[in-house]
Design a protein around this motif. Structure first.
Motif, mmCIF file in Angstrom:
data_model
loop_
_atom_site.group_PDB
_atom_site.id
_atom_site.type_symbol
_atom_site.label_atom_id
_atom_site.label_comp_id
_atom_site.label_asym_id
_atom_site.label_seq_id
_atom_site.Cartn_x
_atom_site.Cartn_y
_atom_site.Cartn_z
ATOM 1 N N SER A 31 0.840 -1.201 0.000
ATOM 2 C CA SER A 31 0.000 0.000 0.000
ATOM 3 C C SER A 31 0.873 1.248 0.000
ATOM 4 O O SER A 31 2.080 1.204 0.269
ATOM 5 C CB SER A 31 -0.908 0.000 1.226
ATOM 6 O OG SER A 31 -0.128 -0.063 2.416
ATOM 7 N N ALA A 32 0.253 2.381 -0.281
ATOM 8 C CA ALA A 32 1.002 3.633 -0.398
ATOM 9 C C ALA A 32 1.716 4.003 0.900
ATOM 10 O O ALA A 32 2.851 4.506 0.886
ATOM 11 C CB ALA A 32 0.061 4.761 -0.831
ATOM 12 N N ASP A 33 1.063 3.764 2.052
ATOM 13 C CA ASP A 33 1.697 4.148 3.309
ATOM 14 C C ASP A 33 2.908 3.270 3.609
ATOM 15 O O ASP A 33 3.913 3.746 4.141
ATOM 16 C CB ASP A 33 0.693 4.120 4.462
ATOM 17 C CG ASP A 33 -0.039 2.796 4.578
ATOM 18 O OD1 ASP A 33 0.092 1.951 3.676
ATOM 19 O OD2 ASP A 33 -0.759 2.600 5.586
ATOM 20 N N TRP A 34 2.858 1.997 3.250
ATOM 21 C CA TRP A 34 4.019 1.130 3.433
ATOM 22 C C TRP A 34 5.154 1.544 2.496
ATOM 23 O O TRP A 34 6.317 1.556 2.897
ATOM 24 C CB TRP A 34 3.632 -0.332 3.205
ATOM 25 C CG TRP A 34 3.051 -0.996 4.406
ATOM 26 C CD1 TRP A 34 1.969 -0.607 5.123
ATOM 27 C CD2 TRP A 34 3.546 -2.175 5.043
ATOM 28 N NE1 TRP A 34 1.744 -1.463 6.169
ATOM 29 C CE2 TRP A 34 2.688 -2.441 6.148
ATOM 30 C CE3 TRP A 34 4.599 -3.046 4.803
ATOM 31 C CZ2 TRP A 34 2.866 -3.528 6.997
ATOM 32 C CZ3 TRP A 34 4.783 -4.138 5.645
ATOM 33 C CH2 TRP A 34 3.926 -4.362 6.728
ATOM 34 N N ALA A 62 1.360 0.405 9.559
ATOM 35 C CA ALA A 62 -0.091 0.294 9.731
ATOM 36 C C ALA A 62 -0.548 -1.036 9.143
ATOM 37 O O ALA A 62 0.271 -1.860 8.720
ATOM 38 C CB ALA A 62 -0.778 1.469 9.036
ATOM 39 N N ALA A 63 -1.848 -1.254 9.111
ATOM 40 C CA ALA A 63 -2.375 -2.523 8.612
ATOM 41 C C ALA A 63 -1.959 -2.755 7.167
ATOM 42 O O ALA A 63 -2.114 -1.868 6.320
ATOM 43 C CB ALA A 63 -3.896 -2.520 8.716
ATOM 44 N N SER A 85 2.739 -7.068 12.332
ATOM 45 C CA SER A 85 3.980 -6.932 11.552
ATOM 46 C C SER A 85 5.160 -6.892 12.511
ATOM 47 O O SER A 85 5.020 -6.494 13.670
ATOM 48 C CB SER A 85 3.964 -5.669 10.682
ATOM 49 O OG SER A 85 4.031 -4.513 11.494
ATOM 50 N N SER A 86 6.310 -7.331 12.019
ATOM 51 C CA SER A 86 7.518 -7.300 12.848
ATOM 52 C C SER A 86 8.731 -7.111 11.956
ATOM 53 O O SER A 86 8.788 -7.621 10.833
ATOM 54 C CB SER A 86 7.659 -8.587 13.667
ATOM 55 O OG SER A 86 7.731 -9.715 12.818
ATOM 56 N N VAL A 87 9.711 -6.365 12.464
ATOM 57 C CA VAL A 87 10.993 -6.165 11.802
ATOM 58 C C VAL A 87 11.975 -7.135 12.431
ATOM 59 O O VAL A 87 12.216 -7.086 13.645
ATOM 60 C CB VAL A 87 11.478 -4.713 11.970
ATOM 61 C CG1 VAL A 87 12.840 -4.534 11.316
ATOM 62 C CG2 VAL A 87 10.469 -3.740 11.386
ATOM 63 N N LEU A 88 12.536 -8.020 11.626
ATOM 64 C CA LEU A 88 13.394 -9.070 12.180
ATOM 65 C C LEU A 88 14.773 -8.522 12.543
ATOM 66 O O LEU A 88 15.350 -7.744 11.772
ATOM 67 C CB LEU A 88 13.556 -10.216 11.178
ATOM 68 C CG LEU A 88 12.272 -10.872 10.684
ATOM 69 C CD1 LEU A 88 12.606 -12.157 9.926
ATOM 70 C CD2 LEU A 88 11.332 -11.180 11.838
#
Length: 255
Positions: A114-117, A165-166, A182-185
């Protein structure tokens, strides 16, 4: 006067003369033996060295950089197993099982996010997005799980924690999203996410964080159906697979 015939001694015939050792030939034989032993020893040492090098754990930063290519170097069934075991993963510790029903081709980031991601990932960069969709044993829910691979270093990735966000789903529209996570590894430049929906096509007001729907006091159809638990559990299992692939192997025990 009596006489006796003298006995003649029987002499053995002389054998062939003993071969004479030539110093040059002796030296050559010794030299060949030494060279052969040296080459054998060198080959053995090289084999041991190659084995140790192959099994030597990478430094953490090198392993982190190498993990950025897992999306193209790892079989898809390793990243997204056909079946996920969710033993104890449901509400109240209930067992769950999820079957993969859809697998998206690896995609460019603008096509999959999505645009926000995309805006959030712009400073770090975005390489590729992998996605798959699972359903539970009753086929009442859908969970899309994705991996976003980036070329960023660990410091840049840490700055993304808690800012997403979602995410968008795969196989269902945004207005059907129920729970997300969501998670950042820490071991790889990868963001793992999951988002769920009801399989009957119903629309919902807004997606909610999976952790919120997992609380005992959570209300609403998604919480009662356990979609928070399912979303988090599917993401966790895919995340574990990425972490296992990205983490440097343990050093061999010293003998």
């Amino acid at each position: 006067m009596s006489t006796s015939t003298p006995r003649t001694a029987v002499l053995a015939e002389p054998g062939p003369p003993a071969p004479r050792r030539r110093p040059g030939r002796v030296f050559a034989a010794v030299l060949c033996t030494l060279l052969g032993a040296g080459m054998t020893g060198a080959a053995g040492y090289e084999a041991v060295a190659e084995h140790r090098a192959a099994h030597r754990p990478l430094a953490a930063d090198a392993a982190y950089r190498k993990a950025a290519s897992l999306w193209r170097a790892t079989p898809v069934d390793t990243l997204f197993p056909p079946v996920l075991d969710g033993r104890g993963a449901g509400p109240g510790g209930a067992d769950r099982t999820w079957t993969r029903i859809a697998l998206a081709p690896d995609a460019d980031c603008p096509a999959a996010l999505s645009a926000d991601w995309r805006a959030l990932l712009a400073p770090a960069g975005c390489t590729r997005v992998l996605r798959a969709t699972y359903t539970d044993a009753t086929r009442s829910s859908l969970v899309t799980v994705g991996m976003v691979f980036t070329p960023a270093d660990a410091a840049a990735m840490q700055g993304l924690r808690g800012r997403f966000a979602a995410p968008a789903g795969y196989g269902f529209d945004d207005d059907r999203r129920a729970a997300w996570t969501s998670s950042v590894l820490p071991e790889a430049p990868v963001v793992v996410y999951a988002v769920s929906a009801f399989n009957d096509g119903r629309t919902l007001d807004a997606p909610r964080p999976a952790e919120d729907l997992m609380r005992q006091d959570a209300t609403g159809p998604a919480a009662r159906a356990g979609l928070g638990h399912e979303t988090k559990a599917v993401a966790d299992r895919v995340e574990r697979a990425v972490r296992a692939l990205a983490a440097p192997p343990a050093p061999e025990p010293t003998r």
